[in-house]
Design a protein around this motif. Structure first.
Motif, mmCIF file in Angstrom:
data_model
loop_
_atom_site.group_PDB
_atom_site.id
_atom_site.type_symbol
_atom_site.label_atom_id
_atom_site.label_comp_id
_atom_site.label_asym_id
_atom_site.label_seq_id
_atom_site.Cartn_x
_atom_site.Cartn_y
_atom_site.Cartn_z
ATOM 1 N N MET A 1 1.094 -1.028 -0.206
ATOM 2 C CA MET A 1 -0.011 -0.279 -0.033
ATOM 3 C C MET A 1 0.906 1.534 -0.073
ATOM 4 N N GLY A 2 0.824 2.006 -1.018
ATOM 5 C CA GLY A 2 1.279 3.106 -1.316
ATOM 6 C C GLY A 2 0.956 4.676 -0.185
ATOM 7 N N LYS A 3 1.877 5.327 -0.288
ATOM 8 C CA LYS A 3 1.925 6.422 1.071
ATOM 9 C C LYS A 3 1.567 8.176 0.143
ATOM 10 N N ILE A 4 0.207 8.737 0.469
ATOM 11 C CA ILE A 4 0.052 9.624 -0.072
ATOM 12 C C ILE A 4 0.318 11.015 1.199
ATOM 13 N N ILE A 5 1.170 12.101 0.575
ATOM 14 C CA ILE A 5 1.094 12.811 1.371
ATOM 15 C C ILE A 5 1.440 14.329 0.438
ATOM 16 N N SER A 6 0.466 15.107 1.561
ATOM 17 C CA SER A 6 0.656 16.527 0.779
ATOM 18 C C SER A 6 1.203 17.389 1.208
ATOM 19 N N ILE A 7 1.801 18.534 0.189
ATOM 20 C CA ILE A 7 2.896 19.073 0.056
ATOM 21 C C ILE A 7 2.081 20.288 0.425
ATOM 22 N N VAL A 8 2.355 20.667 1.238
ATOM 23 C CA VAL A 8 1.549 22.356 1.958
ATOM 24 C C VAL A 8 2.583 23.507 2.130
ATOM 25 N N SER A 9 1.582 24.800 2.420
ATOM 26 C CA SER A 9 2.653 25.474 3.020
ATOM 27 C C SER A 9 1.438 26.885 2.581
ATOM 28 N N ALA A 165 -0.840 13.027 9.152
ATOM 29 C CA ALA A 165 0.002 12.748 9.991
ATOM 30 C C ALA A 165 1.055 13.902 9.738
ATOM 31 N N MET A 166 1.887 14.608 10.619
ATOM 32 C CA MET A 166 2.548 15.969 10.131
ATOM 33 C C MET A 166 4.675 14.807 9.888
ATOM 34 N N LEU A 167 5.031 14.814 9.106
ATOM 35 C CA LEU A 167 5.669 14.738 8.413
ATOM 36 C C LEU A 167 7.136 15.294 9.222
ATOM 37 N N MET A 228 17.429 14.814 -2.911
ATOM 38 C CA MET A 228 18.140 13.521 -2.855
ATOM 39 C C MET A 228 18.306 13.389 -1.971
ATOM 40 N N ALA A 229 18.594 14.020 -0.419
ATOM 41 C CA ALA A 229 18.273 13.450 1.053
ATOM 42 C C ALA A 229 17.294 14.065 1.821
ATOM 43 N N LEU A 230 15.940 14.683 0.961
ATOM 44 C CA LEU A 230 15.063 14.450 1.655
ATOM 45 C C LEU A 230 13.849 13.280 1.337
ATOM 46 N N ALA A 231 14.637 12.803 -0.106
ATOM 47 C CA ALA A 231 14.094 12.063 -0.698
ATOM 48 C C ALA A 231 14.115 10.223 0.363
ATOM 49 N N GLN A 232 15.024 11.075 0.409
ATOM 50 C CA GLN A 232 15.958 9.604 1.628
ATOM 51 C C GLN A 232 15.272 9.828 2.745
ATOM 52 N N GLU A 233 15.578 10.593 3.821
ATOM 53 C CA GLU A 233 14.625 10.932 4.643
ATOM 54 C C GLU A 233 12.842 10.439 4.617
ATOM 55 N N ILE A 234 12.252 10.626 3.583
ATOM 56 C CA ILE A 234 11.153 10.267 3.517
ATOM 57 C C ILE A 234 10.183 9.348 3.630
ATOM 58 N N SER A 238 8.274 7.875 5.741
ATOM 59 C CA SER A 238 7.240 7.217 5.810
ATOM 60 C C SER A 238 6.383 5.973 5.657
ATOM 61 N N GLY A 239 4.827 7.093 6.414
ATOM 62 C CA GLY A 239 3.914 5.384 7.196
ATOM 63 C C GLY A 239 3.891 5.457 8.448
ATOM 64 N N PHE A 240 3.495 4.269 8.621
ATOM 65 C CA PHE A 240 2.980 3.733 9.916
ATOM 66 C C PHE A 240 4.906 4.251 11.444
ATOM 67 N N LYS A 241 6.525 4.941 10.529
ATOM 68 C CA LYS A 241 6.694 5.066 11.267
ATOM 69 C C LYS A 241 6.453 6.754 12.038
#
Length: 246
Positions: A1-9, A165-167, A228-234, A238-241
């Motif tokens: 199951m994928g993750k859905i992330i809203s990118i907001v400001s 959930a706030m990443l 790229m570092a942001l992607a690795q952190e996401i 991301s997800g349950f953790k």
């Protein structure tokens, strides 16, 4: 199951669309299947940043009822594992599409993709809230200015109360002014984890003008490395953790 992330400001012009595009390509480089959705039904800039021209079917058509969501998904051949759902740029489509239908259109996409990234409008109006509430997790994007941070923090508070959930947040365009709020102080203001500092980098602007995210346009640049570092952190949180950590 994928993750859905809203990118907001909380404000426009913070770099949400640039962040969405680069995060999508960066996650694709990590081997994840990604779809970036243009949830900004009035401005519709994501396809330009992703180099997608002349899309015949858009998310507006899906919301209007003249197309299915599968018809609005475009693979981007230059970026492995990356797809885009564009928005229309003509006012007729904008007037007909009801943004309140976004959650029912976007949420099923997690059955197809590892990540669904929603480029959301700024603020807390109906169109912005409809896009943001289509997600399950939130990535806040702010510039290192106190007014921008406080507005973005307010949006984060509303979405947290709504059950998302706030990443964490991205401090974008850091270093363009001697008055920039430093990352440690920014984290205190935002009250959520700082996930990445994206430096002010001419390569990012050049890439945007070319319609190619900087992680593909100039991968050795400081901006590309930060995305790229942001992607690795996401990918890590991301997800349950993310839900139990924050």
């Amino acid at each position: 199951m994928g993750k859905i992330i809203s990118i907001v400001s909380g404000k426009g012009g913070t770099g949400k669309t640039t962040t969405t595009a680069n995060l999508a390509v960066a996650l694709g480089k990590l081997g994840k299947s990604v779809v970036a959705v243009d949830g900004d039904l009035t401005m519709a800039n994501l396809s330009l940043v992703m180099g997608l021209d002349d899309a015949s079917v858009t998310i507006h058509d899906v919301l209007i009822g003249t197309a299915e969501i599968k018809d609005a998904i475009y693979a981007i051949p230059d970026f492995e594992n990356v797809h885009v759902i564009p928005a229309a740029i003509d006012w007729e489509h904008v007037m007909k599409a009801d943004p309140r239908g976004l959650p029912s259109v976007i949420k099923p996409l997690k059955e197809q993709f590892d990540y669904v990234l929603i480029d959301c409008p700024a603020g807390l109006q109906v169109d912005a809230m409809s896009a943001m509430l289509s997600g399950e997790e939130v990535l806040l994007v702010t510039n290192p200015e106190i007014s921008c941070m406080t507005d973005t923090m307010k949006v984060g508070i509303v979405l947290k109360r709504a059950g998302l959930a706030m990443l964490g947040f991205v401090l974008n365009r850091y270093g363009r002014s001697s008055n920039d709020i430093p990352p440690d102080a920014a984290e205190e203001v935002m009250e959520v984890p700082l996930l990445a500092v994206i430096p002010e980098d001419p390569a990012v602007r050049e890439a945007t003008l070319e319609g190619i995210p900087v992680v593909a346009y100039k991968p050795t640049s400081d901006g590309a490395k930060a995305f790229m570092a942001l992607a690795q952190e996401i990918e890590r949180i991301s997800g349950f953790k993310a839900r139990v950590m924050y």
